[in-house]
Design a protein around this motif. Sequence first.
Motif, PDB file in Angstrom:
ATOM      1  N   HIS A   1      29.641  45.533  31.560  1.00 31.50           N
ATOM      2  CA  HIS A   1      30.124  44.198  31.868  1.00 31.50           C
ATOM      3  C   HIS A   1      29.922  43.288  30.661  1.00 31.50           C
ATOM      4  O   HIS A   1      30.837  43.085  29.875  1.00 31.50           O
TER       5      HIS A   1
ATOM      6  N   TRP B   1      25.824  44.759  38.262  1.00 31.35           N
ATOM      7  CA  TRP B   1      26.684  45.937  38.180  1.00 31.35           C
ATOM      8  C   TRP B   1      25.794  47.159  38.405  1.00 31.35           C
ATOM      9  O   TRP B   1      24.674  47.233  37.872  1.00 31.35           O
TER      10      TRP B   1
ATOM     11  N   HIS C   1      32.240  40.815  42.746  1.00 29.49           N
ATOM     12  CA  HIS C   1      33.338  39.885  42.470  1.00 29.49           C
ATOM     13  C   HIS C   1      34.401  40.455  41.548  1.00 29.49           C
ATOM     14  O   HIS C   1      35.386  39.760  41.273  1.00 29.49           O
ATOM     15  N   MET C   2      34.239  41.672  41.087  1.00 32.17           N
ATOM     16  CA  MET C   2      35.269  42.221  40.207  1.00 32.17           C
ATOM     17  C   MET C   2      36.486  42.675  41.004  1.00 32.17           C
ATOM     18  O   MET C   2      37.583  42.775  40.438  1.00 32.17           O
TER      19      MET C   2
ATOM     20  N   ASP D   1      38.100  41.015  42.951  1.00 30.64           N
ATOM     21  CA  ASP D   1      39.073  39.922  42.965  1.00 30.64           C
ATOM     22  C   ASP D   1      39.983  39.946  41.740  1.00 30.64           C
ATOM     23  O   ASP D   1      40.954  39.188  41.670  1.00 30.64           O
ATOM     24  N   VAL D   2      39.614  40.748  40.750  1.00 27.14           N
ATOM     25  CA  VAL D   2      40.425  40.833  39.530  1.00 27.14           C
ATOM     26  C   VAL D   2      41.381  42.009  39.719  1.00 27.14           C
ATOM     27  O   VAL D   2      40.955  43.155  39.744  1.00 27.14           O
ATOM     28  N   PRO D   3      42.681  41.733  39.893  1.00 28.11           N
ATOM     29  CA  PRO D   3      43.585  42.787  40.384  1.00 28.11           C
ATOM     30  C   PRO D   3      43.707  43.978  39.439  1.00 28.11           C
ATOM     31  O   PRO D   3      43.888  45.096  39.896  1.00 28.11           O
ATOM     32  N   HIS D   4      43.595  43.751  38.169  1.00 27.02           N
ATOM     33  CA  HIS D   4      43.818  44.856  37.226  1.00 27.02           C
ATOM     34  C   HIS D   4      42.521  45.585  36.874  1.00 27.02           C
ATOM     35  O   HIS D   4      42.504  46.420  35.987  1.00 27.02           O
TER      36      HIS D   4
ATOM     37  N   TYR E   1      35.076  51.956  33.824  1.00 28.77           N
ATOM     38  CA  TYR E   1      33.843  51.418  33.231  1.00 28.77           C
ATOM     39  C   TYR E   1      32.589  52.218  33.558  1.00 28.77           C
ATOM     40  O   TYR E   1      31.579  51.657  34.007  1.00 28.77           O
TER      41      TYR E   1
ATOM     42  N   VAL F   1      42.760  33.651  38.800  1.00 34.17           N
ATOM     43  CA  VAL F   1      42.562  35.044  38.406  1.00 34.17           C
ATOM     44  C   VAL F   1      42.588  35.114  36.883  1.00 34.17           C
ATOM     45  O   VAL F   1      43.411  34.481  36.225  1.00 34.17           O
ATOM     46  N   MET F   2      41.638  35.859  36.308  1.00 31.43           N
ATOM     47  CA  MET F   2      41.560  35.968  34.853  1.00 31.43           C
ATOM     48  C   MET F   2      42.787  36.695  34.316  1.00 31.43           C
ATOM     49  O   MET F   2      43.302  37.612  34.957  1.00 31.43           O
TER      50      MET F   2
ATOM     51  N   PRO G   1      34.883  43.444  30.910  1.00 30.10           N
ATOM     52  CA  PRO G   1      35.816  42.560  31.615  1.00 30.10           C
ATOM     53  C   PRO G   1      35.111  41.381  32.278  1.00 30.10           C
ATOM     54  O   PRO G   1      34.033  41.522  32.859  1.00 30.10           O
ATOM     55  N   TYR G   2      35.714  40.214  32.206  1.00 30.40           N
ATOM     56  CA  TYR G   2      35.206  39.037  32.901  1.00 30.40           C
ATOM     57  C   TYR G   2      35.750  38.987  34.328  1.00 30.40           C
ATOM     58  O   TYR G   2      36.905  39.353  34.573  1.00 30.40           O
ATOM     59  N   SER G   3      34.931  38.493  35.237  1.00 26.17           N
ATOM     60  CA  SER G   3      35.401  38.217  36.593  1.00 26.17           C
ATOM     61  C   SER G   3      35.991  36.808  36.644  1.00 26.17           C
ATOM     62  O   SER G   3      35.839  36.013  35.705  1.00 26.17           O
ATOM     63  N   ASN G   4      36.620  36.486  37.753  1.00 23.07           N
ATOM     64  CA  ASN G   4      37.245  35.160  37.887  1.00 23.07           C
ATOM     65  C   ASN G   4      36.208  34.039  37.851  1.00 23.07           C
ATOM     66  O   ASN G   4      36.550  32.885  37.579  1.00 23.07           O
ATOM     67  N   ARG G   5      34.983  34.354  38.154  1.00 24.47           N
ATOM     68  CA  ARG G   5      33.954  33.316  38.174  1.00 24.47           C
ATOM     69  C   ARG G   5      33.307  33.113  36.799  1.00 24.47           C
ATOM     70  O   ARG G   5      32.337  32.377  36.670  1.00 24.47           O
ATOM     71  N   GLU G   6      33.833  33.796  35.795  1.00 25.10           N
ATOM     72  CA  GLU G   6      33.332  33.607  34.436  1.00 25.10           C
ATOM     73  C   GLU G   6      34.393  32.902  33.601  1.00 25.10           C
ATOM     74  O   GLU G   6      34.485  33.098  32.387  1.00 25.10           O
TER      75      GLU G   6
END
Lengths: 382, 382, 382
Positions: free
Chosen positions: A94, A118, A131-132, A134-137, A143, C19-20, C360-365
């Motif tokens: 991360h 993580w 919360h990852m 929520d990130v669609p891609h 990872y 969304v990022m 990867p960043y989450s939407n909350r970052e």
Amino acid sequence: MYHEVLMPDTEIVVKPRDVMPEGAQTLPAQYYVSREYFARELDMLFRQMWICAGRAEEIAAPGQFVVRELPGDNVVITRGPSGSLHAFHNVCRHRGTRLCTDKSGTFAGSIQCPYHAWTYGLDGRLIGAPHMDDVPHFRREDYPLHRVHVDCWDGHLFINMSDSPATLFQQLADLPAKFTDWRMEELRLGHRIVYDVKANWKLIVQNYNECLHCPNLHPALNRLSHYLSGENEPLQPTYMGGRMDLRPGIETLSMDGTCPRSLLPGLATDDQRRVYYYAIFPNMLLSLHPDYMMVHTLWPVAPDRTINVCEWHFHPDELRRPGFDASDAIEFWDMTNRQDWHVCELSQEGIGSRTYTPGPYSNREDLLYAFDRMIVQLHDGK
Amino acid sequence: MYHEVLMPDTEIVVKPRDVMPEGAQTLPAQYYVSREYFARELDMLFRQMWICAGRAEEIAAPGQFVVRELPGDNVVITRGPSGSLHAFHNVCRHRGTRLCTDKSGTFAGSIQCPYHAWTYGLDGRLIGAPHMDDVPHFRREDYPLHRVHVDCWDGHLFINMSDSPATLFQQLADLPAKFTDWRMEELRLGHRIVYDVKANWKLIVQNYNECLHCPNLHPALNRLSHYLSGENEPLQPTYMGGRMDLRPGIETLSMDGTCPRSLLPGLATDDQRRVYYYAIFPNMLLSLHPDYMMVHTLWPVAPDRTINVCEWHFHPDELRRPGFDASDAIEFWDMTNRQDWHVCELSQEGIGSRTYTPGPYSNREDLLYAFDRMIVQLHDGK
Amino acid sequence: MYHEVLMPDTEIVVKPRDVMPEGAQTLPAQYYVSREYFARELDMLFRQMWICAGRAEEIAAPGQFVVRELPGDNVVITRGPSGSLHAFHNVCRHRGTRLCTDKSGTFAGSIQCPYHAWTYGLDGRLIGAPHMDDVPHFRREDYPLHRVHVDCWDGHLFINMSDSPATLFQQLADLPAKFTDWRMEELRLGHRIVYDVKANWKLIVQNYNECLHCPNLHPALNRLSHYLSGENEPLQPTYMGGRMDLRPGIETLSMDGTCPRSLLPGLATDDQRRVYYYAIFPNMLLSLHPDYMMVHTLWPVAPDRTINVCEWHFHPDELRRPGFDASDAIEFWDMTNRQDWHVCELSQEGIGSRTYTPGPYSNREDLLYAFDRMIVQLHDGK
């Protein structure tokens, strides 16, 4: 030129060595002091070859782990629930956080990053990433922890940081067959001392591979095992070594030369009177005695500094014996080790001097000269 | 422009100084902080010139030795059986091992490497090399210790690391004649303090060569010797210096200005009322008092660090006197030294700041400006 | 995409985040480990922008001073006789000596160099330079201390090392209006803790600007203020921040969530239930609680080291109250701070590893990703 020499005390037959080629001399200073040379050796030896990382018994149970370090690398080695070995770089995928700060311990089934939680399986797969989703891609399978190869030879743990290494046993070549009789897998740790040596790792390897210095530096060792005794194998692509003989009446290498332990079961009669010294490139020094195994693993820290882990391993029957006490062997080698690291440090200091110039090798420093050639080829590419 | 100034206390005549040329200012920061400039000064001053290495009395007897260090250099100075002086780099010609780890001591007739027992005479010749005779093309005479030149002036030991130096006395020029009366050879060490100063060696030399800072920094010194008293010689190619006068009623530089010792025999009447301060390039500060000699030797460690050895030497008759106590002189200069090193360290710190810019010299900093010009020429090659 | 989430405990409404963008990931390692990148950030942020240097109350009286440090810079901030603020580089214009070695204190009307007694007014003008008047071309007005700009916002002291900076209030943009209600100028220091964090300053800023790590790392904080509560402002050119809400029944951030102090006078009802967290670039973290203000100032020392000064400020009425004790708030944040610096240090260590790759960043970052873009632009020039 061949001539056998009967020593004054008539106890040993000295095998002559080939005469060194004219101009055979030690390496220039940059091999021992340059950061660039040091980095190249890390890259081309320590990160390409299998390096010894201790003993499998340290991670006998699932979840047990050990951490091993080289400059820029921090590797976790652990065992999965099914008993398989895993190793990976100790860096969260991360935000790069160091996952595990203990040097050894036991994971409770998974490995969780202290920062954002993580979570990885013991095989390095990412199994939780708050919360990852929520990130669609984002896909967890992209990872996993960065993998390190791991394998085991006769109880010795090895790791390999390259992407597609040859197998451990390709690297070990004929060593496993050579040392079958010692049943190293059965042996268990009796004692460990970690030395912080202010010298280049190659000076420690070189020191290990000649006994010309023994009469002067190690009078106690020389009383147990004559420095001109034994025989060397020629340098091999991945190791070098040889044997020395115990003097008459001497039972093993210990403070007084007696052996309070049973000899290792299965040794040939000849091997009961010999000590084998093998430097297995790049970082393992394997010293097989009639009744115990000593292993050094070398962990370069800087051109002029090496962490040197020395372990004494014994037969489990001996370790279980009430009142087991191996201080005779430990004390003997701790004393001898310290003498060796001291001169390695003096050599590092002198070689780092402005006026150091390479000096001539004697015929009994044949393995060092061969080792140096290999190192030169590494740096100069032929 | 010439004007004599009668000081308010009417005790001294102030010799005017030439007016500094316009734009006369301190050196840019790189002269004090750059590793490159530092290395060049080591190469072109400390390794080309004779440097003061202490006193011959430290190695009065055959076999006695002292070790002196510069970055990358470690030199042993000793005395042979016939009394002659020898010096060499402390690095074995075999595998580069540092031979001698003590800072001083006595060799038992020869010098043996702790690693493989290569053995050298006190003159540096290789006299023993175990097993090397089996190497047909090896000749002992090819492997003496790397030589350093050594000589002595009036009891001061000097070494020179260049291959073919001018003689010590060519470097010293007219200094030996100038200070004959002090009979320095007869004097003996009374006390030594080693200071570790976090400042460039040149800041220490510059601090030594002006007393403009004395009223503010050294009120005690200024009470004994007025800061405007005395006179400087112009800068010479290999030294710079001058003298200051004791105030009326003051006998020497000591805590209370009295002198519990006899004055040095042979001093001219004028010199009994003066202190001479000579910086002999590159590393010796010679301070001659009516009754004692103080010598600083400077050993640069880094651009911002200098080992500074301060010694107080007295007449042997005084040293032999029951209850000899030189604490009046030692305490006085130790206090003054510490004040000086403190401002040298403050200057090093400030000069290392991003916003440091060279500042203007006053007329009383004439020697510093001249010294700087010499240093600039050294780096810029004219 | 918009969806409100009712948390299981039904207490908070979670504002969704954008969304990022695909490929939104953390910065490559060089941004955190390279000396070159570090130097560029010092030059282009810390030496171009106004940086927070503490509170005006520390230099309330004329002559009081504080010293602030960045690598290569050492700045004295003081107050003149008329009450005006002055700041300058702590380097004498004569020979570069560091003038003032105390970290804070009071000047007796002027500032005198300990070396040759050059003397400066509290405004930095040179007012005395012994013996310099003999140098005809010397003019005192040419040698003031090198000036640093200084200004004050609501009791916060700021300095600016650039030659012609925009005003402090141009940099602060709408922040002063936003936080008027807290009357920060009235608040006074209650406690200070200085942390030495072995991490890049940006890791501390990033850690401050997301609470995704809170449930895992700060369970105590998360019990007082839900990590998904509140809202962020989008990144601004000179700051970024947002607010979080106290949970029902919680009065402030303290060990037990109760508040033994009166709330700050003048706060809107909403703000009495909120904590505001603003990172004011480059070095100030302003945390406004209903009853106290916490301020962190960051002082980068090296790519992997930052001095982090944390202060707690209270209303003077509270401080004057007999038996005033703010340990509930101090202890709470000291515990939370230490948790944060620990993971910052773990991140520094992992990012410095050879195998670190951006993650990867989450939407909350979102704020971190925006901050990173600004940093990338700084280094890559668009």
